[in-house]
Design a protein around this motif. Structure first.
Motif, PDB file in Angstrom:
ATOM      1  N   ALA A  58     -37.381 -58.628 -40.319  1.00 34.04           N
ATOM      2  CA  ALA A  58     -38.288 -59.766 -40.149  1.00 34.04           C
ATOM      3  C   ALA A  58     -38.098 -60.779 -41.276  1.00 34.04           C
ATOM      4  O   ALA A  58     -38.238 -61.986 -41.070  1.00 34.04           O
ATOM      5  CB  ALA A  58     -39.731 -59.283 -40.115  1.00 34.04           C
ATOM      6  N   ALA A  59     -37.761 -60.303 -42.471  1.00 36.77           N
ATOM      7  CA  ALA A  59     -37.708 -61.183 -43.643  1.00 36.77           C
ATOM      8  C   ALA A  59     -36.319 -61.766 -43.909  1.00 36.77           C
ATOM      9  O   ALA A  59     -36.209 -62.848 -44.490  1.00 36.77           O
ATOM     10  CB  ALA A  59     -38.184 -60.408 -44.882  1.00 36.77           C
ATOM     11  N   HIS A  60     -35.282 -61.055 -43.525  1.00 35.75           N
ATOM     12  CA  HIS A  60     -33.930 -61.439 -43.940  1.00 35.75           C
ATOM     13  C   HIS A  60     -32.940 -61.367 -42.780  1.00 35.75           C
ATOM     14  O   HIS A  60     -33.180 -60.689 -41.797  1.00 35.75           O
ATOM     15  CB  HIS A  60     -33.427 -60.518 -45.061  1.00 35.75           C
ATOM     16  N   LYS A  61     -31.797 -62.020 -43.003  1.00 38.56           N
ATOM     17  CA  LYS A  61     -30.710 -61.955 -42.028  1.00 38.56           C
ATOM     18  C   LYS A  61     -29.860 -60.721 -42.334  1.00 38.56           C
ATOM     19  O   LYS A  61     -28.734 -60.823 -42.792  1.00 38.56           O
ATOM     20  CB  LYS A  61     -29.854 -63.219 -42.142  1.00 38.56           C
ATOM     21  N   ALA A  62     -30.433 -59.569 -42.107  1.00 40.87           N
ATOM     22  CA  ALA A  62     -29.706 -58.322 -42.378  1.00 40.87           C
ATOM     23  C   ALA A  62     -30.064 -57.345 -41.277  1.00 40.87           C
ATOM     24  O   ALA A  62     -31.129 -57.443 -40.664  1.00 40.87           O
ATOM     25  CB  ALA A  62     -30.123 -57.751 -43.726  1.00 40.87           C
ATOM     26  N   LYS A  63     -29.156 -56.420 -41.027  1.00 45.74           N
ATOM     27  CA  LYS A  63     -29.450 -55.389 -40.035  1.00 45.74           C
ATOM     28  C   LYS A  63     -29.583 -54.066 -40.786  1.00 45.74           C
ATOM     29  O   LYS A  63     -28.746 -53.731 -41.628  1.00 45.74           O
ATOM     30  CB  LYS A  63     -28.301 -55.346 -39.027  1.00 45.74           C
ATOM     31  N   VAL A  64     -30.651 -53.351 -40.488  1.00 45.35           N
ATOM     32  CA  VAL A  64     -30.872 -52.066 -41.153  1.00 45.35           C
ATOM     33  C   VAL A  64     -30.437 -50.945 -40.218  1.00 45.35           C
ATOM     34  O   VAL A  64     -30.885 -50.874 -39.073  1.00 45.35           O
ATOM     35  CB  VAL A  64     -32.348 -51.889 -41.556  1.00 45.35           C
ATOM     36  N   PHE A  65     -29.549 -50.114 -40.683  1.00 49.15           N
ATOM     37  CA  PHE A  65     -29.134 -48.921 -39.948  1.00 49.15           C
ATOM     38  C   PHE A  65     -29.824 -47.718 -40.582  1.00 49.15           C
ATOM     39  O   PHE A  65     -29.778 -47.570 -41.802  1.00 49.15           O
ATOM     40  CB  PHE A  65     -27.612 -48.747 -39.999  1.00 49.15           C
ATOM     41  N   VAL A  66     -30.455 -46.926 -39.761  1.00 53.43           N
ATOM     42  CA  VAL A  66     -31.133 -45.725 -40.269  1.00 53.43           C
ATOM     43  C   VAL A  66     -30.407 -44.509 -39.709  1.00 53.43           C
ATOM     44  O   VAL A  66     -30.731 -44.027 -38.618  1.00 53.43           O
ATOM     45  CB  VAL A  66     -32.616 -45.707 -39.850  1.00 53.43           C
ATOM     46  N   PRO A  67     -29.404 -44.028 -40.410  1.00 52.69           N
ATOM     47  CA  PRO A  67     -28.643 -42.903 -39.858  1.00 52.69           C
ATOM     48  C   PRO A  67     -29.450 -41.607 -39.936  1.00 52.69           C
ATOM     49  O   PRO A  67     -30.313 -41.454 -40.800  1.00 52.69           O
ATOM     50  CB  PRO A  67     -27.421 -42.815 -40.779  1.00 52.69           C
ATOM     51  N   THR A  68     -29.177 -40.706 -39.016  1.00 54.09           N
ATOM     52  CA  THR A  68     -29.676 -39.347 -39.186  1.00 54.09           C
ATOM     53  C   THR A  68     -28.653 -38.598 -40.045  1.00 54.09           C
ATOM     54  O   THR A  68     -27.508 -39.047 -40.184  1.00 54.09           O
ATOM     55  CB  THR A  68     -29.838 -38.645 -37.824  1.00 54.09           C
ATOM     56  N   VAL A  69     -29.078 -37.486 -40.588  1.00 58.03           N
ATOM     57  CA  VAL A  69     -28.185 -36.731 -41.473  1.00 58.03           C
ATOM     58  C   VAL A  69     -26.967 -36.237 -40.677  1.00 58.03           C
ATOM     59  O   VAL A  69     -27.123 -35.687 -39.581  1.00 58.03           O
ATOM     60  CB  VAL A  69     -28.951 -35.555 -42.119  1.00 58.03           C
ATOM     61  N   GLU A  70     -25.809 -36.504 -41.220  1.00 61.52           N
ATOM     62  CA  GLU A  70     -24.487 -36.149 -40.653  1.00 61.52           C
ATOM     63  C   GLU A  70     -24.030 -37.067 -39.524  1.00 61.52           C
ATOM     64  O   GLU A  70     -22.952 -36.865 -38.969  1.00 61.52           O
ATOM     65  CB  GLU A  70     -24.391 -34.678 -40.214  1.00 61.52           C
ATOM     66  N   GLU A  71     -24.822 -38.097 -39.198  1.00 59.75           N
ATOM     67  CA  GLU A  71     -24.345 -39.091 -38.236  1.00 59.75           C
ATOM     68  C   GLU A  71     -23.338 -39.988 -38.941  1.00 59.75           C
ATOM     69  O   GLU A  71     -23.570 -40.429 -40.059  1.00 59.75           O
ATOM     70  CB  GLU A  71     -25.533 -39.927 -37.742  1.00 59.75           C
ATOM     71  N   GLU A  72     -22.215 -40.245 -38.269  1.00 61.08           N
ATOM     72  CA  GLU A  72     -21.195 -41.091 -38.885  1.00 61.08           C
ATOM     73  C   GLU A  72     -21.296 -42.499 -38.291  1.00 61.08           C
ATOM     74  O   GLU A  72     -21.293 -42.658 -37.077  1.00 61.08           O
ATOM     75  CB  GLU A  72     -19.812 -40.493 -38.611  1.00 61.08           C
ATOM     76  N   ILE A  73     -21.399 -43.515 -39.162  1.00 58.13           N
ATOM     77  CA  ILE A  73     -21.456 -44.894 -38.669  1.00 58.13           C
ATOM     78  C   ILE A  73     -20.201 -45.619 -39.152  1.00 58.13           C
ATOM     79  O   ILE A  73     -19.863 -45.546 -40.334  1.00 58.13           O
ATOM     80  CB  ILE A  73     -22.677 -45.662 -39.218  1.00 58.13           C
ATOM     81  N   ARG A  74     -19.541 -46.321 -38.230  1.00 57.25           N
ATOM     82  CA  ARG A  74     -18.307 -47.036 -38.581  1.00 57.25           C
ATOM     83  C   ARG A  74     -18.524 -48.543 -38.559  1.00 57.25           C
ATOM     84  O   ARG A  74     -19.202 -49.054 -37.675  1.00 57.25           O
ATOM     85  CB  ARG A  74     -17.201 -46.722 -37.573  1.00 57.25           C
ATOM     86  N   PHE A  75     -17.928 -49.190 -39.520  1.00 55.45           N
ATOM     87  CA  PHE A  75     -17.964 -50.652 -39.556  1.00 55.45           C
ATOM     88  C   PHE A  75     -16.549 -51.159 -39.781  1.00 55.45           C
ATOM     89  O   PHE A  75     -15.822 -50.622 -40.613  1.00 55.45           O
ATOM     90  CB  PHE A  75     -18.833 -51.152 -40.719  1.00 55.45           C
TER      91      PHE A  75
END
Ligand code: NI
Ligand code: MN
Length: 236
Positions: free
Chosen positions: A211-228
């Protein structure tokens, strides 16, 4: 130069960042109530430790030895870890210093916190900037501080890993403010819900930041792999 990173959260402040080589940050596995794996399951080319507190350094020497990986830490903490095992390879650095290990560029940046190693002085606490393509900022344990502006100006981290647990570090409000300073496209919360003292609602944090910033928050679960990769980051 790595234009791709995969991020796996092991709970608390412990992550594996894969930038072609695997960097394990703040290994706290076997005694970590949030962990879902054992320290023997961790693969590492480099181990990086932000400060001497047990919940960041617990399995560092073990994992480094087992994987024949060097440990990057502040000079004084490096010396203490070396005393623990004379065969472990230590890269002892300090603020604004940069080293390249296994092709991965690592820069040490300040954190506002404390750092004992057991009863001993563990050197100052740090954060790290990893990578010279996509840049990942691991803030370590820290309160919010105005010189995060310098981190933004000098390194422009694409992805910031920020503690939100409160009590020992920034809570969600301070971390939301920090996200505004850092201007990273991606924010990932850490150092929360491991213990009762640091219980937080990460989804609330996500709402607040987005709501405040131009950012995306990713909330991973433990051991979830996120690729960028660069493209996904640009599209955010
Ligand atoms: Ni700490
Ligand atoms: Mn901690």
């Amino acid at each position: 130069m790595s234009e791709e990173v995969s991020i796996t959260w092991h709970g608390h402040a412990c992550f594996t960042l894969d930038m072609g080589k695997k960097i394990v940050v703040d290994p706290f596995i076997n005694d970590n109530p949030a962990a879902k794996i054992k320290r023997d399951d961790i693969k590492a080319d480099v181990v990086a430790v932000t400060h001497g507190h047990y919940d960041h350094v617990a399995d560092a020497v073990y994992i480094a030895k087992k994987n024949n990986a060097p440990i990057v830490a502040i000079f004084e903490l490096g010396n203490l870890l070396q005393e623990e095992d004379k065969d472990v390879q230590i890269i002892g650095m300090n603020m604004s210093g940069t080293t390249t290990v296994e092709g991965i560029q690592i820069t040490a940046v300040p954190a506002t916190h404390s750092s004992g190693y057991g009863e001993k002085y563990g050197g100052n606490p740090m954060g790290f900037i990893f990578g010279d393509g996509i840049k990942v900022y691991h803030a370590g344990d820290t309160g919010v501080f105005k010189d995060m502006e310098l981190i933004q100006e000098l390194y422009k981290p694409d992805i910031s890993l920020l503690p939100i647990g409160g009590f020992f570090t920034m809570g969600p409000d301070e971390a939301t403010y920090a996200a505004g300073i850092l201007k990273s496209k991606v924010i990932i919360p850490m150092h929360y819900n491991t213990f009762d003292a640091i219980k937080q609602d990460a989804q609330e944090f996500k709402k607040k930041v987005e709501a405040a910033h131009k950012a995306k928050v990713f909330v991973p679960t433990v051991e979830e792999e996120i690729r960028f990769d660069r493209k996904t980051l640009q599209s955010l």
